[in-house]
Design a protein around this motif. Structure first.
Motif, PDB file in Angstrom:
ATOM      1  N   VAL A  38       0.840  -1.206   0.000  1.00 22.78           N
ATOM      2  CA  VAL A  38       0.000   0.000   0.000  1.00 22.78           C
ATOM      3  C   VAL A  38       0.868   1.247   0.000  1.00 22.78           C
ATOM      4  O   VAL A  38       0.608   2.216  -0.727  1.00 22.78           O
ATOM      5  CB  VAL A  38      -0.944  -0.010   1.237  1.00 22.78           C
ATOM      6  CG1 VAL A  38      -1.709   1.298   1.330  1.00 22.78           C
ATOM      7  CG2 VAL A  38      -1.906  -1.180   1.155  1.00 22.78           C
ATOM      8  N   PHE A  39       1.958   1.238   0.802  1.00 26.48           N
ATOM      9  CA  PHE A  39       2.806   2.428   0.923  1.00 26.48           C
ATOM     10  C   PHE A  39       3.509   2.727  -0.402  1.00 26.48           C
ATOM     11  O   PHE A  39       3.632   3.888  -0.807  1.00 26.48           O
ATOM     12  CB  PHE A  39       3.836   2.212   2.037  1.00 26.48           C
ATOM     13  CG  PHE A  39       4.666   3.429   2.305  1.00 26.48           C
ATOM     14  CD1 PHE A  39       4.164   4.480   3.067  1.00 26.48           C
ATOM     15  CD2 PHE A  39       5.960   3.528   1.795  1.00 26.48           C
ATOM     16  CE1 PHE A  39       4.936   5.607   3.299  1.00 26.48           C
ATOM     17  CE2 PHE A  39       6.729   4.657   2.030  1.00 26.48           C
ATOM     18  CZ  PHE A  39       6.216   5.704   2.791  1.00 26.48           C
ATOM     19  N   GLU A  40       3.956   1.691  -1.073  1.00 30.85           N
ATOM     20  CA  GLU A  40       4.707   1.903  -2.299  1.00 30.85           C
ATOM     21  C   GLU A  40       3.798   2.261  -3.476  1.00 30.85           C
ATOM     22  O   GLU A  40       4.164   3.083  -4.321  1.00 30.85           O
ATOM     23  CB  GLU A  40       5.518   0.650  -2.638  1.00 30.85           C
ATOM     24  CG  GLU A  40       6.614   0.331  -1.628  1.00 30.85           C
ATOM     25  CD  GLU A  40       7.699   1.402  -1.571  1.00 30.85           C
ATOM     26  OE1 GLU A  40       7.827   2.173  -2.551  1.00 30.85           O
ATOM     27  OE2 GLU A  40       8.418   1.483  -0.556  1.00 30.85           O
ATOM     28  N   THR A  41       2.654   1.626  -3.562  1.00 32.16           N
ATOM     29  CA  THR A  41       1.771   1.842  -4.728  1.00 32.16           C
ATOM     30  C   THR A  41       0.776   2.976  -4.512  1.00 32.16           C
ATOM     31  O   THR A  41       0.272   3.545  -5.477  1.00 32.16           O
ATOM     32  CB  THR A  41       0.990   0.566  -5.050  1.00 32.16           C
ATOM     33  OG1 THR A  41       0.112   0.246  -3.958  1.00 32.16           O
ATOM     34  CG2 THR A  41       1.945  -0.599  -5.298  1.00 32.16           C
ATOM     35  N   GLY A  42       0.476   3.291  -3.243  1.00 30.44           N
ATOM     36  CA  GLY A  42      -0.543   4.306  -2.964  1.00 30.44           C
ATOM     37  C   GLY A  42      -1.939   3.840  -3.318  1.00 30.44           C
ATOM     38  O   GLY A  42      -2.868   4.639  -3.451  1.00 30.44           O
ATOM     39  N   ALA A  43      -2.115   2.516  -3.471  1.00 26.15           N
ATOM     40  CA  ALA A  43      -3.416   1.948  -3.849  1.00 26.15           C
ATOM     41  C   ALA A  43      -3.924   1.047  -2.730  1.00 26.15           C
ATOM     42  O   ALA A  43      -3.134   0.426  -2.007  1.00 26.15           O
ATOM     43  CB  ALA A  43      -3.288   1.151  -5.152  1.00 26.15           C
ATOM     44  N   PRO A  44      -5.229   0.947  -2.574  1.00 23.63           N
ATOM     45  CA  PRO A  44      -5.797   0.074  -1.536  1.00 23.63           C
ATOM     46  C   PRO A  44      -5.462  -1.393  -1.822  1.00 23.63           C
ATOM     47  O   PRO A  44      -5.204  -1.790  -2.966  1.00 23.63           O
ATOM     48  CB  PRO A  44      -7.305   0.331  -1.630  1.00 23.63           C
ATOM     49  CG  PRO A  44      -7.445   1.615  -2.354  1.00 23.63           C
ATOM     50  CD  PRO A  44      -6.282   1.689  -3.290  1.00 23.63           C
ATOM     51  N   LEU A  45      -5.530  -2.177  -0.780  1.00 21.17           N
ATOM     52  CA  LEU A  45      -5.269  -3.616  -0.879  1.00 21.17           C
ATOM     53  C   LEU A  45      -6.381  -4.342  -0.130  1.00 21.17           C
ATOM     54  O   LEU A  45      -6.762  -3.926   0.974  1.00 21.17           O
ATOM     55  CB  LEU A  45      -3.903  -3.950  -0.264  1.00 21.17           C
ATOM     56  CG  LEU A  45      -3.511  -5.431  -0.238  1.00 21.17           C
ATOM     57  CD1 LEU A  45      -3.218  -5.914  -1.657  1.00 21.17           C
ATOM     58  CD2 LEU A  45      -2.297  -5.643   0.662  1.00 21.17           C
ATOM     59  N   TYR A  46      -6.874  -5.436  -0.704  1.00 24.17           N
ATOM     60  CA  TYR A  46      -8.000  -6.129  -0.112  1.00 24.17           C
ATOM     61  C   TYR A  46      -7.672  -7.613   0.123  1.00 24.17           C
ATOM     62  O   TYR A  46      -7.094  -8.280  -0.737  1.00 24.17           O
ATOM     63  CB  TYR A  46      -9.240  -6.020  -1.012  1.00 24.17           C
ATOM     64  CG  TYR A  46      -9.655  -4.596  -1.290  1.00 24.17           C
ATOM     65  CD1 TYR A  46     -10.318  -3.830  -0.334  1.00 24.17           C
ATOM     66  CD2 TYR A  46      -9.345  -4.012  -2.512  1.00 24.17           C
ATOM     67  CE1 TYR A  46     -10.677  -2.519  -0.596  1.00 24.17           C
ATOM     68  CE2 TYR A  46      -9.707  -2.700  -2.788  1.00 24.17           C
ATOM     69  CZ  TYR A  46     -10.368  -1.958  -1.815  1.00 24.17           C
ATOM     70  OH  TYR A  46     -10.712  -0.664  -2.068  1.00 24.17           O
ATOM     71  N   ASP A  47      -8.065  -8.092   1.266  1.00 26.77           N
ATOM     72  CA  ASP A  47      -8.045  -9.518   1.615  1.00 26.77           C
ATOM     73  C   ASP A  47      -6.681 -10.181   1.351  1.00 26.77           C
ATOM     74  O   ASP A  47      -6.603 -11.230   0.721  1.00 26.77           O
ATOM     75  CB  ASP A  47      -9.148 -10.264   0.870  1.00 26.77           C
ATOM     76  CG  ASP A  47      -9.433 -11.641   1.502  1.00 26.77           C
ATOM     77  OD1 ASP A  47      -9.118 -11.807   2.709  1.00 26.77           O
ATOM     78  OD2 ASP A  47      -9.966 -12.507   0.795  1.00 26.77           O
ATOM     79  N   ALA A  48      -5.635  -9.518   1.863  1.00 22.58           N
ATOM     80  CA  ALA A  48      -4.305 -10.168   1.823  1.00 22.58           C
ATOM     81  C   ALA A  48      -4.184 -11.031   3.073  1.00 22.58           C
ATOM     82  O   ALA A  48      -4.264 -10.530   4.196  1.00 22.58           O
ATOM     83  CB  ALA A  48      -3.213  -9.108   1.786  1.00 22.58           C
TER      84      ALA A  48
END
Length: 781
Positions: free
Chosen positions: A212-222
């Motif tokens: 999330v920190f590197e891409t600036g995109a949300p992440l779901y169900d990791a």
């Protein structure tokens, strides 16, 4: 940005009042949202700040007492966030530096043009908007913190370095650590023992925070495993989202953690539950359908095919075939709703008419939900046959319409009020009763429609029904257009029939009102008639007994002695009996309601009545009090008015004083002076003469009777001995007399005639010490 409707309160502090007022006028014209106040000293400005709230301050620098910098420092001590713009004619780098050090919001120099006010208005707007933005940001941050603390989910926040800066209580429970222990760790601390679901280490670049920190995109169900301090393994599902700073860089990462450790066990339980549900559905009358949104293929279970009259496998499984079975009038809505459910990924729920294989119309309740299965977009749902329910609803609707029509057209007033006294239904009879339209009644209470005292009574009766749950039959007095009416109201409690209804607490009151005004008036009149009959019977039995006894005694003596002188006594007794009978009959007639009235000259009526009285006596003088030269006209039944006047005049003559000479009185009652001109009617000749001043009559004995006009009636007064207080209570009772030769019916007849006209008769003392009879409530022409 400020809304066009926002009002900005601005305080200008300047030791030049003319400049401050000019600036205020320009600023308010420049921006109609500005409301400007001005003061000339810093001390006055601080007092205004204590008394009210301002959105911004504009201050001069060079002022007596505290200068602009000192004022700024005082403001910052109490109001650190309040925007303050230094607007000064004395500008220098030193002043600007001091202002910035003291925390000034903006710095602007005065000049000679009017453009400076436009610039100032823009600076004020910018300052206020900036403050609002900061305030709103703080509010959002505070709200976020409160939400994060209270949401039931497990929430953590990590800074740029991957350290835990926040963990709510649920997160502490899921991670198995205290708040302080959590904040001592980073996302990749070896103590976590992070592994994938197969037990293998996970590279740092693939950990949820780092992605999330590197891409600036949300992440779901990791999903991955962590190790608790007690050595137990937990499976976490991680959802992460970035929070950005003002420059658009990732400032921190917020993650929600879900403990998935028991998911496999729950999944197995769920699968077993679904299997049992499938068996239950197959054994019920619930139709199950599935629609492939891409191929339009529709699959029905056997139950649904049977409900629609098909043999198993006979239905052509396409959406077009389904649409053909929908009633033509419902088909557009069916298509619109199901397409909307697919577009919005929402639940589809509707009730429609279907035409089965036999051509019969039946109602179906259809409910579905979009799902994704094996890469295909599907909608699955259930179908229930609700034909019987719809038929019952239709029958109830017809019955309700019939009932509403009956209620509306019933002549008896009917109404319904909720538990707060607001009308929710009134029929035609009720609207006619109070003379208002439906929209003027529904939604209002009795306190808005009727006088308060009447509303209090009606509300108390309604509350009794609501509190006890018992019907109530009560008489209520309602005033409509100033006219009192009596109604017999039957009120019953109404209960809510919904699923969450309370069977012990009514929600409304339904009432039916019957107009019993005429009945009550008739009852009152009958009671009056009964009272009069009882009175007559009492009078006749009492007053006739004495002369009858005298006549009987005299008759016996005459028979025994042969002395004919006893016959005179018998004749006198019979004459008295005849007068009593005549008066009783007259009293009975005078007690009836007035049938016809006309405009009658009071002066003429008095003169005619006096002429009748003066034929039987010479002991009296009649005087008209000269309060008005006009001939007063009143509305009355003239023959009965004459009888009233005759009885009053005769009463004054018969009970008048014999101790003083009769004289003409030129003063009005109550001691007020009358004009000297008046009319006098003497008993001995019955003529009317005018005189300009009072003169003594002959030395003979007599009573002076005066007639005068009141504000709402007239009076008959004399200068006789008057009526004592003890006698006044019984004065108008039938049979009561202080004269041995009187029948006692004269004043009772006066009272009956007055009552029949709607008048009131009373007695008081006259100005000359005699009796004064006042007839009030008279209608003048």
């Amino acid at each position: 940005m400020l809304s066009t409707r926002d009002t900005v309160r601005l305080l200008i502090v300047d030791d030049e009042p003319d400049f401050a007022e000019t600036a205020a006028a320009f600023l308010e014209r420049e921006d109609d949202r500005l409301r400007v106040e001005t003061v000339s000293k810093a001390e006055d400005a601080l007092e205004r700040l204590e008394a009210t709230t301002f959105d911004c301050i504009v201050s001069d620098y060079d002022m007596p007492g505290r200068d602009g910098i000192e004022f700024l420092e005082a403001v910052r001590e109490e109001y650190p966030d309040l925007p303050l713009i230094l607007f000064t004619g004395k500008g220098s780098e030193e002043v600007a530096s001091d202002a910035i050090s003291a925390g000034v919001t903006d710095y602007l120099q005065k000049n000679g043009g009017t453009d400076q006010y436009t610039l100032l208005a823009n600076r004020v707007q910018n300052a206020v908007e900036a403050r609002q933005s900061v305030t709103e940001a703080k509010r959002r941050r505070h709200r976020l913190e409160q939400i994060l603390k209270t949401v039931p989910s497990c929430v953590v926040q990590l800074d740029r370095d991957g350290r835990f800066v926040f963990a709510n209580q649920r997160a502490v429970d899921v991670l198995g650590l205290s708040q302080s222990a959590v904040k001592d760790r980073t996302y990749n601390d070896p103590e976590w023992g992070i592994r994938d679901l197969d037990g293998n280490p996970i590279p740092d670049a693939e950990l949820p925070f780092r992605q999330v920190f590197e891409t600036g995109a949300p992440l779901y169900d990791a999903r991955h495993k962590i190790r608790w301090p007690n050595g137990a393994e937990k499976v976490l599902s991680v959802n992460g989202a970035p929070l950005f700073d003002d420059d658009g860089a990732v400032e921190s990462v917020v993650c929600t953690l879900t403990d998935m450790t028991g998911q496999r066990e729950r999944k197995r339980d769920l699968q077993e539950t679904q299997r049992r549900l499938q068996l239950a559905l197959e054994g019920s009358e619930t139709g199950i359908w599935e629609w492939d949104c891409e191929t339009n293929e529709v699959v029905w279970n056997d139950t649904l095919e049977q409900l629609m009259g098909f043999e198993p496998g006979e239905f052509d499984g396409t959406l077009s075939a389904v649409l053909d079975l929908i009633h033509p009038e419902d088909r557009p809505e069916f298509r619109e709703q199901i397409e909307r459910a697919v577009e919005t990924d929402s639940i589809y729920d509707g009730e429609f008419r279907f035409i089965d294989c036999d051509g019969d119309v039946q109602w179906g309740s259809v409910r579905g939900q979009p799902v994704e299965y094996d890469g295909s977009a599907l909608m699955v749902g259930v179908h229930h046959d609700i034909t019987e329910r719809k038929e019952r609803e239709r029958e109830l609707e017809v019955m309700q319409r019939r009932l509403e029509a009956i209620l509306e057209n019933t002549t008896a007033p009917m109404f319904m009020k909720d538990d707060e006294g607001r009308y929710i239904f009134v029929n035609h009879g009720y609207r006619e009763m109070i003379g208002l339209a439906d929209e003027e009644i529904v939604g209002r209470t009795d306190y808005e429609l009727f006088p308060e005292a009447m509303a209090d009574t009606v509300w108390a009766n309604d509350r009794a029904v609501l509190q006890t749950g018992q019907p109530l039959e009560v008489e209520e007095r309602i005033i409509v257009d100033g006219e009192p009416r009596q109604y017999l109201s039957t009120k019953v409690p109404i209960y809510d029939t919904g699923e969450r209804s309370d069977p012990d607490n009514p929600v409304a009151v339904f009432g039916v009102a019957s107009n019993i005004t005429d009945i009550r008036n008739q009852e009152q009149e009958l009671q009056r008639e009964r009272d009069r009959l009882a009175e007559f019977a009492s009078v006749v039995s009492h007053d006739l007994r004495s002369p009858l006894s005298v006549a009987q005694g005299r008759l016996k003596l005459a028979r025994k002695t042969g002395d004919e002188s006893h016959l005179a006594g018998i004749e006198t007794a019979l004459d008295r009996m005849e007068r009593i009978i005549d008066d009783v009959l007259l009293l009975a007639r005078q007690g009836r309601d007035i049938q016809e009235t006309e405009l009658v000259s009071l002066r003429s009526a008095v003169t005619d009545a006096w002429e009748m009285v003066s034929q039987d006596t010479e002991d009296g003088t009649l005087v008209f009090a000269a309060t008005d030269e006009r001939d007063v006209m009143i509305t009355a039944d003239r023959p009965r008015l004459l009888q009233l006047l005759e009885n009053l005049l005769r009463n004054s003559v018969e009970h008048g004083s014999t101790s003083r000479p009769a004289e003409v009185d030129d003063s009005t009652e109550h001691g007020s002076a009358e004009p000297p001109s008046q009319e006098r009617t003497d008993v001995d000749h019955g003529a009317t003469s005018s005189q300009t001043k009072p003169e003594d009559t002959a030395d003979g004995e007599g009573v002076t009777i005066s007639i005068g006009i009141l504000e709402d009636g007239f009076y008959v007064a004399d200068d006789g001995p008057g009526v004592s207080g003890a006698e006044r209570g019984a004065l108008f009772e039938a049979g009561y007399s202080t004269d041995d030769d009187g029948t006692g019916f004269g004043l009772a007849i006066v009272d009956r005639i007055a009552e029949a006209h709607g008048w009131t008769v009373g007695v008081t003392d006259s100005a000359d010490g005699g009796a004064r009879f006042e007839i009030t409530g008279v209608e003048f022409a």
